[in-house]
Design an enzyme around this catalytic site. Structure first.
Site, PDB file in Angstrom:
ATOM      1  N   ASP A  19       0.564 -17.376  -4.051  1.00 52.47           N
ATOM      2  CA  ASP A  19       1.399 -16.593  -5.059  1.00 52.47           C
ATOM      3  C   ASP A  19       0.470 -15.743  -5.937  1.00 52.47           C
ATOM      4  O   ASP A  19       0.632 -16.053  -7.028  1.00 52.47           O
ATOM      5  CB  ASP A  19       2.576 -17.128  -5.565  1.00 52.47           C
ATOM      6  N   ASP A  31       0.838  -1.177  -0.035  1.00 53.02           N
ATOM      7  CA  ASP A  31       0.040  -0.001  -0.218  1.00 53.02           C
ATOM      8  C   ASP A  31       0.894   1.349   0.102  1.00 53.02           C
ATOM      9  O   ASP A  31       1.911   1.185   0.234  1.00 53.02           O
ATOM     10  CB  ASP A  31      -0.913  -0.158   1.119  1.00 53.02           C
ATOM     11  N   GLU A  72       2.090 -10.185   0.557  1.00 60.45           N
ATOM     12  CA  GLU A  72       2.438  -8.660   0.375  1.00 60.45           C
ATOM     13  C   GLU A  72       3.670  -8.522   0.585  1.00 60.45           C
ATOM     14  O   GLU A  72       4.484  -9.621   1.003  1.00 60.45           O
ATOM     15  CB  GLU A  72       1.496  -8.064   1.447  1.00 60.45           C
ATOM     16  N   HIS A 122       1.546  -8.775  -3.611  1.00 55.94           N
ATOM     17  CA  HIS A 122       0.832  -7.890  -3.393  1.00 55.94           C
ATOM     18  C   HIS A 122       1.529  -6.589  -3.099  1.00 55.94           C
ATOM     19  O   HIS A 122       1.681  -6.136  -1.975  1.00 55.94           O
ATOM     20  CB  HIS A 122      -0.256  -8.176  -1.884  1.00 55.94           C
TER      21      HIS A 122
HETATM   22  O1  G3I Z   1       0.064 -11.869  18.016  1.00 54.92           O
HETATM   23  C1  G3I Z   1      -0.807 -12.607  17.644  1.00 54.92           C
HETATM   24  C2  G3I Z   1      -0.687 -14.186  18.046  1.00 54.92           C
HETATM   25  O2  G3I Z   1      -0.751 -14.107  19.580  1.00 54.92           O
HETATM   26  C3  G3I Z   1      -1.722 -14.945  17.705  1.00 54.92           C
HETATM   27  O3  G3I Z   1      -1.428 -16.468  17.903  1.00 54.92           O
HETATM   28  C4  G3I Z   1      -1.965 -15.047  16.315  1.00 54.92           C
HETATM   29  C5  G3I Z   1      -2.956 -15.706  15.776  1.00 54.92           C
HETATM   30  O4  G3I Z   1      -3.611 -15.290  14.448  1.00 54.92           O
HETATM   31  O5  G3I Z   1      -2.030 -13.582  15.908  1.00 54.92           O
HETATM   32  C6  G3I Z   1      -1.040 -12.761  16.227  1.00 54.92           C
HETATM   33  O6  G3I Z   1      -1.573 -11.402  15.688  1.00 54.92           O
HETATM   34  C7  G3I Z   1      -1.462 -11.193  14.404  1.00 54.92           C
HETATM   35  C8  G3I Z   1      -0.765  -9.837  14.220  1.00 54.92           C
HETATM   36  O7  G3I Z   1      -0.429  -9.526  13.091  1.00 54.92           O
HETATM   37  C9  G3I Z   1       0.833 -10.061  14.807  1.00 54.92           C
HETATM   38  O8  G3I Z   1       1.396 -11.053  13.814  1.00 54.92           O
HETATM   39  C10 G3I Z   1      -2.975 -10.824  13.882  1.00 54.92           C
HETATM   40  O9  G3I Z   1      -3.643 -12.162  13.774  1.00 54.92           O
HETATM   41  C11 G3I Z   1      -2.670 -10.377  12.449  1.00 54.92           C
HETATM   42  O10 G3I Z   1      -3.842 -10.066  11.834  1.00 54.92           O
HETATM   43  C12 G3I Z   1      -1.786  -9.033  12.368  1.00 54.92           C
HETATM   44  O11 G3I Z   1      -1.503  -8.973  11.042  1.00 54.92           O
HETATM   45  C13 G3I Z   1      -1.037  -7.565  10.692  1.00 54.92           C
HETATM   46  C14 G3I Z   1      -1.662  -7.066   9.418  1.00 54.92           C
HETATM   47  O12 G3I Z   1      -1.170  -5.749   9.163  1.00 54.92           O
HETATM   48  C15 G3I Z   1      -3.218  -6.846   9.858  1.00 54.92           C
HETATM   49  O13 G3I Z   1      -3.369  -5.864  10.807  1.00 54.92           O
HETATM   50  C16 G3I Z   1       0.537  -7.827  10.354  1.00 54.92           C
HETATM   51  O14 G3I Z   1       0.867  -8.109  11.604  1.00 54.92           O
HETATM   52  C17 G3I Z   1       1.122  -6.505   9.848  1.00 54.92           C
HETATM   53  O15 G3I Z   1       2.191  -6.595   9.453  1.00 54.92           O
HETATM   54  C18 G3I Z   1       0.161  -6.088   8.794  1.00 54.92           C
HETATM   55  O16 G3I Z   1       0.524  -4.770   8.243  1.00 54.92           O
HETATM   56  C19 G3I Z   1      -0.278  -4.253   7.163  1.00 54.92           C
HETATM   57  C20 G3I Z   1      -0.386  -2.791   7.508  1.00 54.92           C
HETATM   58  O17 G3I Z   1      -1.468  -2.534   8.319  1.00 54.92           O
HETATM   59  C21 G3I Z   1      -0.884  -1.956   6.262  1.00 54.92           C
HETATM   60  N1  G3I Z   1       0.345  -2.075   5.201  1.00 54.92           N
HETATM   61  C22 G3I Z   1       0.490  -3.470   4.930  1.00 54.92           C
HETATM   62  C23 G3I Z   1       1.010  -4.103   6.149  1.00 54.92           C
HETATM   63  C24 G3I Z   1       1.556  -5.430   5.791  1.00 54.92           C
HETATM   64  O18 G3I Z   1       0.404  -6.394   5.289  1.00 54.92           O
HETATM   65  O1  9MR Z   2      -3.603  -3.474   0.048  1.00 53.22           O
HETATM   66  C1  9MR Z   2      -3.877  -3.439   1.479  1.00 53.22           C
HETATM   67  C2  9MR Z   2      -2.801  -4.046   2.250  1.00 53.22           C
HETATM   68  O2  9MR Z   2      -1.721  -3.316   2.184  1.00 53.22           O
HETATM   69  C3  9MR Z   2      -3.156  -4.488   3.515  1.00 53.22           C
HETATM   70  O3  9MR Z   2      -2.246  -5.047   4.467  1.00 53.22           O
HETATM   71  C4  9MR Z   2      -4.440  -5.207   3.614  1.00 53.22           C
HETATM   72  C5  9MR Z   2      -4.963  -5.484   5.126  1.00 53.22           C
HETATM   73  O4  9MR Z   2      -5.337  -4.285   5.817  1.00 53.22           O
HETATM   74  O5  9MR Z   2      -5.612  -4.605   2.993  1.00 53.22           O
HETATM   75  C6  9MR Z   2      -5.244  -4.467   1.496  1.00 53.22           C
HETATM   76  O6  9MR Z   2      -6.345  -3.470   0.929  1.00 53.22           O
HETATM   77  C7  9MR Z   2      -7.492  -4.572   0.736  1.00 53.22           C
HETATM   78  C8  9MR Z   2      -8.383  -4.099   1.630  1.00 53.22           C
HETATM   79  O7  9MR Z   2      -8.251  -4.530   2.938  1.00 53.22           O
HETATM   80  C9  9MR Z   2      -9.770  -4.838   1.306  1.00 53.22           C
HETATM   81  N1  9MR Z   2     -10.339  -4.727  -0.164  1.00 53.22           N
HETATM   82  C10 9MR Z   2      -8.799  -5.291  -1.147  1.00 53.22           C
HETATM   83  C11 9MR Z   2      -7.496  -4.389  -0.602  1.00 53.22           C
HETATM   84  C12 9MR Z   2      -6.678  -5.092  -1.623  1.00 53.22           C
HETATM   85  O8  9MR Z   2      -6.745  -4.913  -2.928  1.00 53.22           O
END
Ligand code: G3I
Ligand code: 9MR
Length: 611
Positions: free
Chosen positions: A580, A221, A589, A534
């Site tokens: 993939d 993003d 991503e 992604h």
């Molecule tokens: O820490 C818990 C763990 O205790 C548990 O057992 C496990 C089970 O699912 O979950 C863990 O938490 C997860 C957390 O990441 C830490 O790893 C959550 O489920 C998971 O939803 C969360 O995902 C994060 C994701 O955003 C959604 O919020 C990722 O860490 C984080 O790297 C990712 O970051 C995104 C940004 O929001 C937007 N930009 C892209 C970026 C990468 O995808």
């Molecule tokens: O592209 C977004 C990515 O960077 C984030 O990690 C992810 C979870 O927050 O969300 C992606 O965006 C999606 C959105 O959450 C739902 N609609 C589709 C988007 C991707 O095309």
């Protein structure tokens, strides 16, 4: 979107003229690309396909492939392959140039890796040390991908994984001279950013316009998040602090190349300058993120023109900012002539952010109703306090910061964006000979060694000989693998225990192919590597191949994206739950905090492995 063609097959097809030049890295030279590596890989791949069909005829086939680091090894690296369990009890290493066996060995007994639910055997071919191209052969199984043994086998990978940050620059036009076919117009000037109501203060009310350019896009993003910039930027600075010899003469062919600074620092400064602009000079507080209200469509940066906002000041943002600025302050101090006043400015910024955090110790991020982008929310701030305190202590030498770290209750854990406590231990261990008397050196060593020893124990008992276990397969699992490697590297740097280095090597092997998906997760590196991350620019640029040097998030069973994917994940099993496909933001991503430990580990293995 390009049709999926496994790289190995595509390479063979390309040789007989059946595809276009899909898989050259084309990154514009300057050490980041790997064009020549790609073409020599293509040739050896085709040879492997031919060898493989001949070999497979004699014994009953076993499901699954031999998995190994598809890039290769340093001569003195520990070298392992994972072999699907079948009747064969032996393996051979074949020199692909001569088709001669250079080693015959016994496979280990079959055991099951619970993360992938596979029964596998291990081939240890560490004794093969002569530079060259090889493959592993086992009766009844396809030959492995070919791999290389060379003294500089990870140099191009290290360079590409740093150059990936350049490709993710915000507020920059990428010129063909630096970016090759991935040249693109400037996106997101970010000179007219609005203060969101959640971030309003008396000095900067809602709607105030501030300028906050530069920085890297966080991931696939186009938004910028301070918390995630924290660990990512630190990991690059630590790579430079620990292994300057790996970077001092490196030319990444970025716009600043040829100036007096190493390119790794040039690239890191692009983000540090942005981070500095995220601090409110009126109170020292730091905005949590600079973002659109919603995620962009599948467009190039210059086509993503939604209004941008700075959103809410948080304690985590202030502390991550403080930690990074304190670290950067001591790293740039040696470049005072080139960056006059920068070191002092960074330390002052760090101290004022710390002051804000102490006065506002529990402001956690709360996503406003009208903002839908990433949160990086975290309810536990003890680790952020500990990390910032440790870095401020090392740089300022003020004992009060060491005490503020609460060393006795701060344990070592594998680092991630939400758990940064070990970053402080890493820095304390590195600077252990230059600390004031207040620091407990034995405790610092115990913290590092204790975690490394635990990881080593997991590694030696693992069917795959890796440190990843079933519960490590979270969103961004590849950064867990590399975080484990970073901590093993610290153990090795501290006490030279060879198993720690070998276990760290295993985790580099893991992301480059010794994993249950049989893929290299680094774009452009490996015979069967991630093709459809992604990553908006990689998807929207009309170029079949992805931008090279990015590591995908990796397998995890959550599959939070599956409702938006019109193809299923190939498996629900933790270590195999990887898709993939562009649609898969939960497994495919890319992100700056996942690439930064790849830079660190690739450089560390190259620097530390005995010659
Ligand atoms: O820490 C818990 C763990 O205790 C548990 O057992 C496990 C089970 O699912 O979950 C863990 O938490 C997860 C957390 O990441 C830490 O790893 C959550 O489920 C998971 O939803 C969360 O995902 C994060 C994701 O955003 C959604 O919020 C990722 O860490 C984080 O790297 C990712 O970051 C995104 C940004 O929001 C937007 N930009 C892209 C970026 C990468 O995808
Ligand atoms: O592209 C977004 C990515 O960077 C984030 O990690 C992810 C979870 O927050 O969300 C992606 O965006 C999606 C959105 O959450 C739902 N609609 C589709 C988007 C991707 O095309």
């Amino acid at each position: 979107m390009a049709v999926f063609i496994p790289t190995r097959l595509a390479s063979a097809l390309a040789l007989v003229g059946l595809t276009g030049v899909m898989f050259g890295c084309g990154s514009g030279g300057g050490g980041s690309g790997g064009n020549s590596a790609a073409s020599s890989k293509a040739a050896s791949s085709a040879a492997a396909v031919a060898i493989s069909s001949a070999a497979a005829s004699s014994t009953a086939a076993v499901a699954g492939n031999i998995k190994l680091n598809q890039l290769g090894f340093l001569p003195e690296s520990a070298k392992w392959a994972v072999v699907p369990a079948g009747s064969a009890a032996t393996f051979k290493v074949i020199n692909t140039a001569t088709n001669a066996a250079v080693l015959s060995g016994n496979l280990s007994a079959a055991t099951t890796w619970s993360a992938s639910e596979e029964s596998v055997r291990l081939a240890d071919f560490s004794s093969v040390k002569t530079p060259g191209d090889y493959l592993v052969r086992v009766d009844g199984v396809n030959d492995s991908y070919p791999f290389t043994i060379a003294n500089d086998v990870y140099s191009a990978l290290t360079a590409a994984s740093i150059k990936a940050f350049y490709y993710n620059r915000n507020s920059a036009e990428l010129l063909a001279t630096h970016a090759g076919i991935f040249a693109r117009p400037l996106g997101h000037p970010d000179t007219q950013v609005l203060v969101h109501p959640s971030a309003a203060s008396a000095a900067r009310p809602t709607g105030t316009i501030i300028s906050s350019p530069k920085g890297w896009y966080d991931a696939g993003d186009y938004n910028k998040y301070i918390v995630n910039s924290g660990i990512a930027t630190y990991s690059l600075l630590a790579a430079y602090e620990h292994f300057p010899e790996m970077f001092n003469n490196q030319n990444l062919n970025i716009p600043e190349s040829g100036d007096a600074l190493p390119d790794l620092l040039n690239e890191t400064l692009w983000n540090l300058e942005w981070m500095l602009s995220m601090q409110d000079p009126n109170d020292g507080g730091v905005y949590h993120k600079l973002t659109n209200k919603n995620f962009d469509g599948t467009v190039m940066p210059h086509q993503a023109t939604s209004e941008r906002y700075v959103v809410q000041k948080t304690t985590a943002a202030a502390l991550d900012f403080a930690a990074v600025m304190a670290t950067a302050s001591r790293v740039v101090a040696q470049y005072e002539a080139q960056l006059p006043g920068m070191s002092a400015k960074m330390l002052a910024a760090a101290e004022s952010a710390w002051g804000w955090a102490v006065a506002n110790p529990a402001v956690t991020y709360k996503q406003p109703d009208d903002v839908k982008t990433g949160e990086y929310g975290d309810g536990n701030l003890a680790d952020e306090f500990a990390w910032a305190a440790a870095e401020l202590y090392i740089t300022s030498k003020k004992d009060a910061y060491y005490t503020a770290m609460k060393p006795a209750e701060t344990f070592a854990t594998v680092p991630s964006w939400g758990d940064v406590r070990s970053l402080g231990w890493i820095s304390l261990a590195h600077h252990r000979d230059n600390l004031t008397a207040v620091a407990d050196k034995q405790l610092i060593a115990n913290r590092i060694d204790g975690l490394a020893a635990n990881l080593q124990t997991v590694w030696s008992a693992s069917a795959y000989r890796v440190t990843m276990q079933k519960n490590d397969f979270v969103w961004g699992s590849n950064s867990v693998a590399l975080g484990q490697a970073m901590m093993l590297v610290q153990g090795y740097r501290l006490n030279g225990k060879r198993e720690y280095l070998d276990a760290a090597q295993a985790m580099l092997d893991y992301v480059l192919g010794r994993n249950a998906t049989d893929m290299s997760f680094v774009t452009g590196y490996g015979d069967k590597a991630t093709l459809h991350p992604h990553h908006r620019p990689s998807e929207a640029d009309g170029i079949a191949e992805p931008i090279p040097g990015f590591i995908a998030g990796g397998p995890q069973p959550g599959q939070q994206d599956k409702s938006g994917c019109n193809v299923p994940y190939p498996s629900n099993i933790a270590a195999k739950s990887y898709l993939d496909n562009w649609c898969s933001y939960a497994s495919n991503e890319i992100a700056i905090n996942w690439n930064a430990p790849l830079v660190y580990v690739s450089a560390a293995i190259q620097a530390l492995t005995p010659k």
